[in-house]
Design a protein around this motif. Structure first.
Motif, short mmCIF file in Angstrom:
data_model
loop_
_atom_site.label_atom_id
_atom_site.label_comp_id
_atom_site.label_asym_id
_atom_site.label_seq_id
_atom_site.Cartn_x
_atom_site.Cartn_y
_atom_site.Cartn_z
N TYR A 308 0.83 -1.20 0.00
CA TYR A 308 0.00 0.00 0.00
C TYR A 308 0.86 1.25 0.00
O TYR A 308 0.56 2.23 -0.71
CB TYR A 308 -0.92 0.03 1.22
N GLU A 309 1.92 1.25 0.79
CA GLU A 309 2.77 2.43 0.87
C GLU A 309 3.45 2.73 -0.46
O GLU A 309 3.56 3.89 -0.87
CB GLU A 309 3.83 2.26 1.96
N GLU A 310 3.87 1.70 -1.17
CA GLU A 310 4.49 1.92 -2.47
C GLU A 310 3.48 2.46 -3.47
O GLU A 310 3.81 3.34 -4.30
CB GLU A 310 5.12 0.63 -2.99
N LEU A 311 2.26 1.94 -3.42
CA LEU A 311 1.22 2.46 -4.30
C LEU A 311 0.99 3.94 -4.03
O LEU A 311 0.86 4.75 -4.96
CB LEU A 311 -0.08 1.67 -4.09
N ALA A 312 0.96 4.32 -2.76
CA ALA A 312 0.80 5.73 -2.41
C ALA A 312 2.00 6.56 -2.87
O ALA A 312 1.85 7.71 -3.29
CB ALA A 312 0.59 5.88 -0.90
N VAL A 347 1.88 11.38 3.17
CA VAL A 347 2.07 12.74 3.66
C VAL A 347 3.55 12.90 4.04
O VAL A 347 4.06 12.14 4.87
CB VAL A 347 1.17 13.04 4.87
N SER A 348 4.20 13.86 3.42
CA SER A 348 5.62 14.07 3.65
C SER A 348 5.91 14.31 5.14
O SER A 348 5.23 15.09 5.80
CB SER A 348 6.11 15.26 2.83
N GLY A 349 6.92 13.61 5.62
CA GLY A 349 7.35 13.80 7.00
C GLY A 349 6.59 13.00 8.03
O GLY A 349 6.89 13.08 9.23
N LYS A 350 5.59 12.23 7.59
CA LYS A 350 4.80 11.43 8.52
C LYS A 350 4.91 9.96 8.14
O LYS A 350 4.95 9.61 6.96
CB LYS A 350 3.33 11.85 8.51
N PRO A 351 4.96 9.06 9.13
CA PRO A 351 5.01 7.62 8.82
C PRO A 351 3.72 7.19 8.14
O PRO A 351 2.63 7.67 8.46
CB PRO A 351 5.18 6.96 10.18
N TYR A 352 3.85 6.27 7.21
CA TYR A 352 2.66 5.79 6.50
C TYR A 352 1.84 4.92 7.43
O TYR A 352 2.38 4.00 8.08
CB TYR A 352 3.06 5.02 5.24
N PRO A 353 0.54 5.14 7.52
CA PRO A 353 -0.25 4.50 8.59
C PRO A 353 -0.80 3.11 8.28
O PRO A 353 -1.41 2.49 9.15
CB PRO A 353 -1.42 5.48 8.77
N LEU A 354 -0.59 2.61 7.05
CA LEU A 354 -1.24 1.35 6.67
C LEU A 354 -0.20 0.36 6.15
O LEU A 354 0.54 0.66 5.21
CB LEU A 354 -2.29 1.60 5.59
N SER A 355 -0.15 -0.82 6.75
CA SER A 355 0.73 -1.87 6.26
C SER A 355 -0.08 -2.88 5.47
O SER A 355 -1.29 -3.00 5.62
CB SER A 355 1.43 -2.56 7.44
N GLY A 356 0.61 -3.63 4.62
CA GLY A 356 -0.06 -4.65 3.82
C GLY A 356 0.19 -4.45 2.34
O GLY A 356 0.84 -3.49 1.91
N THR A 357 -0.34 -5.36 1.55
CA THR A 357 -0.12 -5.33 0.11
C THR A 357 -1.42 -5.59 -0.64
O THR A 357 -2.37 -6.16 -0.11
CB THR A 357 0.91 -6.40 -0.32
N ILE A 358 -1.43 -5.17 -1.90
CA ILE A 358 -2.53 -5.51 -2.80
C ILE A 358 -2.43 -7.00 -3.14
O ILE A 358 -1.37 -7.48 -3.56
CB ILE A 358 -2.45 -4.66 -4.09
N GLU A 359 -3.52 -7.73 -2.93
CA GLU A 359 -3.50 -9.18 -3.10
C GLU A 359 -4.48 -9.63 -4.18
O GLU A 359 -5.52 -8.99 -4.39
CB GLU A 359 -3.88 -9.86 -1.78
#
Length: 406
Positions: A308-312, A347-359
């Protein structure tokens, strides 16, 4: 990699496989319960009950009136506690083993005796659990009234929330779900086409939106979850509800389908149009071009296995002028309603809040809204995608407005 859609099933095949569909969903739910160590679910939400069993009864009434509920064991039967006088509705479902009259658990449905109803309800659950496995003391529940929750706890049950197990089960579609989702899409696209043909100056938003509803309901749609149909100056800011504004020639028109359609499956795509025969203005075309760019950039990044983070990270960089009014997420899951995950923007400077992957097996809707105060208008676009093992299938193929741009 883009994947072509499979050949749709005919109505006979859909009708023949309906009970198998319900059984496949219940099997997946029970597998998820076992994986998460949930011995029993006790659920009130009518969409969750429908997913788990195929049993449907007075959907909107049941959303606000706690008077039917389901007890489902990971290893054992399913007890449907049905609204009084409606027990026959689910009698032929292979997903339900016992049908019992339910207690009304609010002031109105309990006849003003909430505490007494809650005690009787708890006695029902104690008896059912005791008959199957007396060692079970943990129940995963959803949004029961406080009095019912208090009574369950007072009887010795440990209560956890059912949301995770249901969302994880619903997140990945069974093979049997996909043909029904494709058919739901086909029917909603026909309803959008009827509505688009009715976009004439002088009609109100509600009159045009009613044309969408007419075709939708006539083809076994269940309900539309929002009133997201706006025109003209009401296309900015977004999330304004359909009203009595009279459409004018040259207005932008935004529709989000937000439909719970055929066999209860959600259909969620958005299109924007121009009302009447006016030529779109340069600002309107610019907004449309940007929205298409956002949608297509994000769709190109969507792939099985991508975090998810890479997609974002790969999502279209929203220009500063449109940041304030951007859509709240990159995209979201879909099934028998809007579902997990909601994929937030980075959001720049903030940790990404969602872990996981597109399945594989997920259905994902990618969102685009581009509008600003200076333009005083906005464009809403959205497509629905099915994730395969080897690529992505675009399920929503309704054409974009050729006047606004290709």
């Amino acid at each position: 990699m883009r994947v072509d859609a499979a050949k749709p099933w005919n109505q006979g095949a859909l009708d023949k496989s309906r009970l198998d569909l319900y059984c496949s969903r219940q099997l997946r739910l029970r597998e998820t319960m076992r994986r998460l160590d949930v011995p029993a679910l006790l659920i009130l939400d009518p969409i969750d009950i429908f997913y788990a069993t195929g049993a449907r009864n007075m959907l909107f009434f049941s959303m606000r009136t706690p008077a039917r509920y389901l007890l489902l064991f990971a290893e054992g039967p399913a007890f449907l506690y049905e609204y009084f006088g409606c027990e026959h509705l689910a009698a032929d479902l292979p997903t339900i083993d016992h049908i019992v009259p339910a207690e009304g658990l609010c002031h109105t449905s309990s006849g003003g005796d909430v505490q007494g109803a809650s005690k009787r309800f708890t006695s029902q659950i104690l008896a059912a659990v005791g008959s199957i496995d007396p060692t079970i003391r943990t129940l995963a529940i959803d949004r029961f009234p406080l009095s019912a929750i208090d009574a369950l706890r007072a009887s010795g049950f440990v209560l956890t929330h059912s949301d995770r197990v249901l969302q994880e089960a619903r997140m990945i579609k069974t093979a049997l779900e996909i043909p029904y989702m494709r058919e739901a899409m086909r029917r909603v696209e026909a309803a959008v086409q009827q509505m688009e043909q009715s976009l004439e100056p002088g009609r109100t938003e509600a009159e045009a939106w009613a044309d969408y509803h007419h075709k939708f309901m006539a083809t076994e749609g269940q309900y539309v979850a929002t009133r997201l149909f706006q025109t003209g100056s009401r296309t900015f800011p977004y999330f304004q509800e359909c009203g009595d504004r009279i459409m004018e020639n040259g207005d932008l028109v935004c529709l989000d389908t937000d439909a719970l359609g055929y066999e209860g499956y959600a259909v969620d795509f958005s299109r924007s149009f121009v009302c009447g025969d006016a030529t779109p203005t340069p600002p309107q075309r610019k907004l449309y071009s940007l929205a298409r760019e956002q949608l297509e950039t994000n769709a190109a990044a969507l792939a099985p296995g991508i975090p998810y983070e890479e997609l974002a990270d790969l999502a279209w960089p929203i220009p500063e002028a449109y940041q304030e009014s951007r859509y709240y997420c990159v995209g979201h899951g879909l099934g028998v309603s809007g579902e997990f995950p909601n994929i937030p923007h980075k959001v720049s400077g903030k940790p990404y809040p969602l872990s996981g992957t597109i399945e594989p097996g997920m259905v994902i809707c990618l969102e685009s809204y581009v509008g600003c105060r200076e333009a005083g208008e906005g464009i809403k676009l959205e497509n629905q995608y099915l994730i395969h093992e080897n690529g992505v299938e675009q399920m929503s193929i309704y054409p974009f407005d050729q006047e606004l741009g290709v």
